[in-house]
Design a protein around this motif. Structure first.
Motif, PDB file in Angstrom:
ATOM      1  N   ALA B 355     -39.764  15.384   4.797  1.00  0.00           N
ATOM      2  CA  ALA B 355     -41.051  14.753   4.498  1.00  0.00           C
ATOM      3  C   ALA B 355     -41.739  15.524   3.390  1.00  0.00           C
ATOM      4  CB  ALA B 355     -41.921  14.730   5.756  1.00  0.00           C
ATOM      5  N   TYR B 356     -41.630  16.839   3.458  1.00  0.00           N
ATOM      6  CA  TYR B 356     -42.241  17.684   2.434  1.00  0.00           C
ATOM      7  C   TYR B 356     -41.604  17.424   1.073  1.00  0.00           C
ATOM      8  CZ  TYR B 356     -43.241  21.970  -0.121  1.00  0.00           C
ATOM      9  OH  TYR B 356     -43.610  22.859  -1.076  1.00  0.00           O
ATOM     10  N   GLU B 357     -40.270  17.429   1.055  1.00  0.00           N
ATOM     11  CA  GLU B 357     -39.564  17.214  -0.210  1.00  0.00           C
ATOM     12  C   GLU B 357     -39.862  15.820  -0.766  1.00  0.00           C
ATOM     13  OE1 GLU B 357     -37.692  19.268  -1.979  1.00  0.00           O
ATOM     14  OE2 GLU B 357     -37.619  20.974  -0.610  1.00  0.00           O
ATOM     15  N   GLU B 358     -39.971  14.842   0.162  1.00  0.00           N
ATOM     16  CA  GLU B 358     -40.238  13.477  -0.277  1.00  0.00           C
ATOM     17  C   GLU B 358     -41.608  13.365  -0.934  1.00  0.00           C
ATOM     18  OE1 GLU B 358     -39.763  10.581   2.901  1.00  0.00           O
ATOM     19  OE2 GLU B 358     -37.647  11.184   3.003  1.00  0.00           O
ATOM     20  N   GLN B 359     -42.607  13.992  -0.287  1.00  0.00           N
ATOM     21  CA  GLN B 359     -43.955  13.938  -0.858  1.00  0.00           C
ATOM     22  C   GLN B 359     -43.945  14.564  -2.256  1.00  0.00           C
ATOM     23  OE1 GLN B 359     -45.279  11.706   0.799  1.00  0.00           O
ATOM     24  NE2 GLN B 359     -47.332  12.488   1.107  1.00  0.00           N
ATOM     25  N   LEU B 360     -43.252  15.680  -2.370  1.00  0.00           N
ATOM     26  CA  LEU B 360     -43.171  16.364  -3.657  1.00  0.00           C
ATOM     27  C   LEU B 360     -42.546  15.437  -4.693  1.00  0.00           C
ATOM     28  CD1 LEU B 360     -43.826  19.261  -4.596  1.00  0.00           C
ATOM     29  CD2 LEU B 360     -41.407  19.752  -4.444  1.00  0.00           C
ATOM     30  N   GLN B 361     -41.487  14.749  -4.258  1.00  0.00           N
ATOM     31  CA  GLN B 361     -40.789  13.830  -5.154  1.00  0.00           C
ATOM     32  C   GLN B 361     -41.723  12.701  -5.582  1.00  0.00           C
ATOM     33  OE1 GLN B 361     -37.797  14.669  -6.285  1.00  0.00           O
ATOM     34  NE2 GLN B 361     -38.233  13.008  -7.706  1.00  0.00           N
ATOM     35  N   LYS B 362     -42.506  12.197  -4.610  1.00  0.00           N
ATOM     36  CA  LYS B 362     -43.420  11.097  -4.918  1.00  0.00           C
ATOM     37  C   LYS B 362     -44.472  11.547  -5.922  1.00  0.00           C
ATOM     38  CE  LYS B 362     -43.083   8.376  -0.709  1.00  0.00           C
ATOM     39  NZ  LYS B 362     -43.642   8.271   0.634  1.00  0.00           N
ATOM     40  N   GLN B 363     -44.992  12.765  -5.717  1.00  0.00           N
ATOM     41  CA  GLN B 363     -45.977  13.286  -6.681  1.00  0.00           C
ATOM     42  C   GLN B 363     -45.353  13.367  -8.066  1.00  0.00           C
ATOM     43  OE1 GLN B 363     -47.786  16.973  -5.587  1.00  0.00           O
ATOM     44  NE2 GLN B 363     -48.895  16.087  -3.866  1.00  0.00           N
ATOM     45  N   GLN B 364     -44.119  13.850  -8.100  1.00  0.00           N
ATOM     46  CA  GLN B 364     -43.435  13.973  -9.381  1.00  0.00           C
ATOM     47  C   GLN B 364     -43.267  12.612 -10.046  1.00  0.00           C
ATOM     48  OE1 GLN B 364     -42.513  16.724 -11.103  1.00  0.00           O
ATOM     49  NE2 GLN B 364     -43.776  17.679  -9.549  1.00  0.00           N
ATOM     50  N   ASN B 365     -42.845  11.641  -9.231  1.00  0.00           N
ATOM     51  CA  ASN B 365     -42.636  10.296  -9.772  1.00  0.00           C
ATOM     52  C   ASN B 365     -43.932   9.719 -10.315  1.00  0.00           C
ATOM     53  OD1 ASN B 365     -40.034  10.519  -9.019  1.00  0.00           O
ATOM     54  ND2 ASN B 365     -40.219   9.253  -7.182  1.00  0.00           N
ATOM     55  N   TRP B 366     -45.002   9.968  -9.557  1.00  0.00           N
ATOM     56  CA  TRP B 366     -46.322   9.472  -9.956  1.00  0.00           C
ATOM     57  C   TRP B 366     -46.674   9.989 -11.340  1.00  0.00           C
ATOM     58  CZ3 TRP B 366     -50.634   6.631  -9.245  1.00  0.00           C
ATOM     59  CH2 TRP B 366     -51.830   7.114  -9.720  1.00  0.00           C
ATOM     60  N   ILE B 367     -46.526  11.299 -11.509  1.00  0.00           N
ATOM     61  CA  ILE B 367     -46.855  11.883 -12.805  1.00  0.00           C
ATOM     62  C   ILE B 367     -45.868  11.410 -13.863  1.00  0.00           C
ATOM     63  CG2 ILE B 367     -46.974  14.069 -14.062  1.00  0.00           C
ATOM     64  CD1 ILE B 367     -48.246  15.248 -11.538  1.00  0.00           C
ATOM     65  N   GLY B 368     -44.595  11.278 -13.462  1.00  0.00           N
ATOM     66  CA  GLY B 368     -43.586  10.816 -14.399  1.00  0.00           C
ATOM     67  C   GLY B 368     -43.906   9.426 -14.941  1.00  0.00           C
ATOM     68  N   ARG B 369     -44.513   8.588 -14.077  1.00  0.00           N
ATOM     69  CA  ARG B 369     -44.812   7.223 -14.477  1.00  0.00           C
ATOM     70  C   ARG B 369     -45.937   7.190 -15.517  1.00  0.00           C
ATOM     71  NH1 ARG B 369     -46.433   4.424  -9.531  1.00  0.00           N
ATOM     72  NH2 ARG B 369     -44.791   5.688  -8.614  1.00  0.00           N
ATOM     73  N   PHE B 370     -46.899   8.090 -15.335  1.00  0.00           N
ATOM     74  CA  PHE B 370     -48.086   7.994 -16.190  1.00  0.00           C
ATOM     75  C   PHE B 370     -48.142   9.056 -17.279  1.00  0.00           C
ATOM     76  CE2 PHE B 370     -49.400   5.777 -12.339  1.00  0.00           C
ATOM     77  CZ  PHE B 370     -49.864   4.601 -12.896  1.00  0.00           C
ATOM     78  N   LYS B 371     -47.070   9.854 -17.381  1.00  0.00           N
ATOM     79  CA  LYS B 371     -47.168  10.980 -18.305  1.00  0.00           C
ATOM     80  C   LYS B 371     -47.324  10.535 -19.757  1.00  0.00           C
ATOM     81  CE  LYS B 371     -42.226  11.604 -18.872  1.00  0.00           C
ATOM     82  NZ  LYS B 371     -41.060  12.395 -18.543  1.00  0.00           N
ATOM     83  N   TRP B 372     -46.923   9.276 -20.033  1.00  0.00           N
ATOM     84  CA  TRP B 372     -47.005   8.834 -21.423  1.00  0.00           C
ATOM     85  C   TRP B 372     -48.432   8.560 -21.875  1.00  0.00           C
ATOM     86  CZ3 TRP B 372     -43.245   9.655 -24.695  1.00  0.00           C
ATOM     87  CH2 TRP B 372     -41.983   9.874 -24.166  1.00  0.00           C
ATOM     88  N   ILE B 373     -49.371   8.620 -20.920  1.00  0.00           N
ATOM     89  CA  ILE B 373     -50.781   8.470 -21.319  1.00  0.00           C
ATOM     90  C   ILE B 373     -51.196   9.638 -22.200  1.00  0.00           C
ATOM     91  CG2 ILE B 373     -53.163   8.311 -20.487  1.00  0.00           C
ATOM     92  CD1 ILE B 373     -52.125   7.035 -17.978  1.00  0.00           C
ATOM     93  N   SER B 374     -50.642  10.812 -21.930  1.00  0.00           N
ATOM     94  CA  SER B 374     -51.040  11.963 -22.723  1.00  0.00           C
ATOM     95  C   SER B 374     -49.826  12.756 -23.224  1.00  0.00           C
ATOM     96  CB  SER B 374     -51.925  12.892 -21.891  1.00  0.00           C
ATOM     97  OG  SER B 374     -51.981  14.147 -22.502  1.00  0.00           O
ATOM     98  N   PRO B 375     -49.704  12.897 -24.535  1.00  0.00           N
ATOM     99  CA  PRO B 375     -48.596  13.675 -25.082  1.00  0.00           C
ATOM    100  C   PRO B 375     -48.624  15.123 -24.602  1.00  0.00           C
ATOM    101  CG  PRO B 375     -49.786  12.529 -26.821  1.00  0.00           C
ATOM    102  CD  PRO B 375     -50.559  12.322 -25.586  1.00  0.00           C
ATOM    103  N   ALA B 376     -49.832  15.614 -24.216  1.00  0.00           N
ATOM    104  CA  ALA B 376     -49.916  16.998 -23.748  1.00  0.00           C
ATOM    105  C   ALA B 376     -49.024  17.198 -22.527  1.00  0.00           C
ATOM    106  CB  ALA B 376     -51.358  17.344 -23.415  1.00  0.00           C
TER     107      ALA B 376
END
Lengths: 315, 476
Positions: B355-376
């Motif tokens: 469950a811990y690893e999954e949550q971490l993965q979900k957070q990563q995916n979330w950021i991965g999806r929106f990272k193109w909003i900011s080149p930084a």
């Protein structure tokens, strides 16, 4: 656009000009900040499950931030009065902000770490283990220290076997071992605290180029989210742990016979188990602990005012 | 016209001492940042070497002890630590599972200040009890590290803004724009050329400064040429993005002060606001499960399992007939029961850990999806990848350690259940850990960043052409 010359021709003194500009910057910020703090206070005060809320702390934090903003107003006015173009003034003010709020804290953190490093987790654990080994292990009756303790206790009570002692020696030994371990932990955690207080000195030193640092430390302290408050809580928890262990071991030592490992305490025993109580530090003690940060912020405030006043004569 | 522009821009930049000032600032910033980075990497290396040396020394003592025991001599160690017992070797002589720094580790601290770089898994204890967090003062974590990534992502754009916010507006303000307008060149073209030249000179400076700093710190940039040119390419692409923004702002916004405020606003949005808002939202949407609850659950399970240790051992031996048959002495001790129950605990707790690893993965995916909003965010991620300090790298390290812990444990199982003693000749067969970088260098983001920047330039051209009727000359 040369309006300053025009103003001067009206017989406006430097003082009045400065005062006007200063208040023109300060008043809107003051009003907005005060309104936001008041709103926050009213909201937090009316939340049922918020926990500890204290108007005094909120007001202190308000003062810290107002002082901090005053420093920046002074710096901005100083730069603005010294530069010829608004663009350059903006870029210089910006650079001051970058240095004070972005670069200095990070640089301070790097310098503090390389000067006074924390041990790695493994080193720390290994050091604790080594020191533990040096002394009595309460759960190992065969070690040299345990035998030594045995001789001592037997001699003290003038008996020749552990069965004749008026208490269960196993419990006694466990308590002694516990005391030794508590000392070891105390020593090693104190080392961490020591390193941290040395690091704090680096931060205070670099506060000379950054009013951001003392303001940040002060607001964290007032909010009870700083490192010192964490240590305060951790210390309270540790002394609670020690008290609990002592209670359990003593209960075992006093109420069971030697070798009676199946001893079970009755239900009433647990009523006497120490209760954990923790009072977060009072605002007063927080402020006295952070007097150096307040002092640095005060120096910044006075120095920036002083420079501004000194400078205004030469516009 | 380009050659004129080139010549006089350079003269202007040199006369106004911009180039000299920038070189000094860049040299100082890059130098200090790289120095900090190398210090951290040095400490990391030294810690690992010290740990390995300690194990080596310890192994020497173990072999001596084994030798004495095998020759029937009396030894003075506590009986349960004598290494003829396989469990004593597995517990008291663990190997170092270290994550050695990548050659470019100094460019970005990434998560290096959060996680430890070596652990020593033992046969007893659980994988999830392995603590990977590093001891750092929280103030350190709060302020972060002054590394190259910080200079490139946070400070370089500010230098670009200071360098280019008034390219057009200063001409307007000094009145020389009307003079320029009489020249046979479009305003957009002229701004573009001016900014292009500044981009060119800043790129040259950055490249030179990077090489100088690398060489000064004793790192040969060309030994890691792919990563180095990746770093350079990424930096230039990111710089181009900011120059593109400066181009747009110069064309659309009016006075110098307004330009500066607009560009700074964009800086705050892209560099400060978007990353922290995304991070905060990720935490709120996919909160991490409580560690205290997990430990409580683990303790409850262990207490239950200890009661049923005998039954569990029987089941275990039924599952592993090879041990039951080979066992001639039939003696069963604490460790036989313990190791069998450990297996059960591990299986039962797997959902909690997952469950811990999954949550971490979900957070990563979330950021991965929106990272193109900011080149930084993209640049930070790529730099962390190059440095080998990204979330993925540490995740891969944790997985490799878990796998190694399993290997280590399994290595001793035949000894334990066959009641075989550990001897000197078994020593060379002990498994050892080798960290392999879990992530591939991804340079695909660089051309994408370039494309975004070029797209912004194109946008500037298109829109400013369509409002040409209004005339740049008459603005502001």
């Amino acid at each position: 656009m040369g309006t300053l010359t025009l103003l001067k021709s009206q017989g406006l003194s430097h003082w009045k000009w400065l005062l006007g500009k200063w208040f023109a910057l300060f008043l809107p910020i003051f009003v907005v900040t005060a309104a936001l703090f008041l709103l926050a206070g009213l909201l937090l005060n009316n939340l049922d499950d918020f926990g500890v809320f204290n108007w005094g702390s909120l007001f202190t934090m308000f003062l810290v931030y107002i002082g901090y903003y005053m420093i920046f107003i002074n710096i901005v006015l100083l730069i603005s009065s010294r530069t010829k173009k608004s663009g350059i003034s903006l870029v210089v003010s910006l650079s001051v902000w970058i240095i004070a709020c972005l670069a200095a804290p990070k640089a301070a953190s790097n310098i503090a770490e390389s000067k006074h490093p924390y041990p790695t987790r493994q080193e720390f654990a290994a050091n604790v283990l080594n020191d533990k080994k040096e002394g009595l292990d309460g759960h190992n009756p065969w070690s040299k220290e345990a035998k030594l303790l045995e001789q001592e206790v037997l001699k003290e009570y003038g008996v020749d076997s552990l069965h004749q002692l008026p208490f269960n020696f196993d419990g006694y030994r466990m308590q002694k071992g516990e005391e030794h371990e508590a000392q070891v932990y105390f020593k090693h955690y104190n080392y961490l605290k020591d390193q941290y207080s040395k690091q704090s000195k680096v931060y205070r030193g670099l506060a000379a180029i950054s009013p951001y640092l003392p303001a940040r430390f002060l607001s964290m302290a007032v909010a009870h989210t700083d490192y010192a408050t964490h240590w305060d809580f951790a210390d309270a928890a540790e002394s609670y742990r020690i008290a609990t262990q002592e209670f359990l071991n003593n209960n075992f030592a006093e109420n069971s016979a030697f070798g009676e490992w199946s001893y079970q305490a009755d239900a009433d025993t647990w009523k006497d188990l120490p209760v954990f109580e923790y009072d977060p530090p009072e605002l007063k003690s927080i402020l006295s602990r952070n007097s150096s940060n307040m002092g640095i912020l005060g120096i910044w405030l006075l120095a920036s005012f002083g420079l501004l006043l000194f400078n205004v004569k030469t516009i | 016209m380009l050659s004129y522009n080139f010549k006089y821009e350079l003269k202007l930049l040199l006369r106004s001492r911009w180039i000299q000032l920038l070189s000094i600032i860049l040299l100082l910033l890059f130098g200090f940042a790289a120095l900090n980075g190398t210090k951290k990497v040095e400490k990391r290396n030294m810690d690992i070497v010290a740990a390995k040396d300690e194990v080596k020394e310890d192994d020497g003592m173990m072999l001596k002890l084994l030798d004495s025991v095998e020759r029937g001599l009396e030894v003075s160690a506590s009986p349960w630590t004598i290494p003829t017992s396989p469990m004593a070797v597995g517990n008291y002589h663990p190997r170092v599972a270290a994550m050695e720094p990548q050659p470019m580790a100094f460019i970005a601290t990434g998560q290096a200040d959060l996680f430890t770089h070596y652990v020593k898994p033992k046969v007893s204890g659980d994988d999830f009890a392995l603590n990977f967090t590093e001891m750092t003062s929280p103030v350190q974590l709060l302020f972060g590290s002054f590394d190259l990534a910080f200079v490139i992502i946070y400070l370089l754009p500010l230098l670009i803004i200071a360098f280019s916010y008034n390219v057009l507006s200063s001409e307007k303000e000094s009145g020389s724009l009307r003079l320029l307008a009489a020249q046979p060149i479009g305003i957009q073209n002229w701004v573009l050329q001016k900014l292009g030249l500044r981009f060119f000179w800043l790129s040259v400076l950055v490249a030179v400064v990077l090489i100088v700093v690398f060489l000064a710190l004793g790192i040969n940039p060309f030994a890691q040429s792919v990563t180095f040119f990746g770093l350079l390419g990424l930096t230039l692409a990111y710089m181009l993005f900011w120059f593109a923004l400066a181009f747009l702002v110069n064309l659309w916004v009016g006075s110098s002060a307004k330009n500066a405020v607009a560009l700074l606003g964009l800086w705050v949005v892209f560099v400060l606001l978007v990353p922290s808002v995304l991070n905060q939202l990720g935490n709120t949407l996919y909160p991490m499960p409580s560690r205290t609850l997990m430990i409580n659950e683990m303790r409850g399970l262990k207490a239950e399992v200890t009661k049923k240790a005998d039954e569990i051992l029987d089941n275990y031996l039924r599952d592993h007939p090879e041990y039951a048959i080979n066992d001639t002495t039939q003696t069963r001790g604490f460790y036989h029961r313990y190791m069998a129950s450990q297996k059960l605990i591990k299986e039962e707790l797997a959902p909690v850990v997952n469950a811990y690893e999954e949550q971490l993965q979900k957070q990563q995916n979330w950021i991965g999806r929106f990272k193109w909003i900011s080149p930084a965010i993209i640049v930070q991620e790529s730099l962390n990848h190059m440095a080998g300090t990204s979330t993925k790298d540490y995740e891969s390290y944790r997985k490799q350690v878990a796998a190694f812990a399993h290997t280590w444990r399994e290595h001793f199982m035949p000894f334990l259940y066959n009641n075989r003693e550990f001897s000197q000749k078994d020593y060379p067969d002990l498994p050892s850990f080798n960290y392999e970088k879990g992530t591939q260098l991804q340079l695909g983001t660089i051309p994408l960043l370039f494309l975004i920047a070029v797209g912004l330039f194109g946008l500037g051209f298109l829109i400013s052409k369509s409002v040409k009727g209004q005339g740049i000359l008459n603005q502001g």
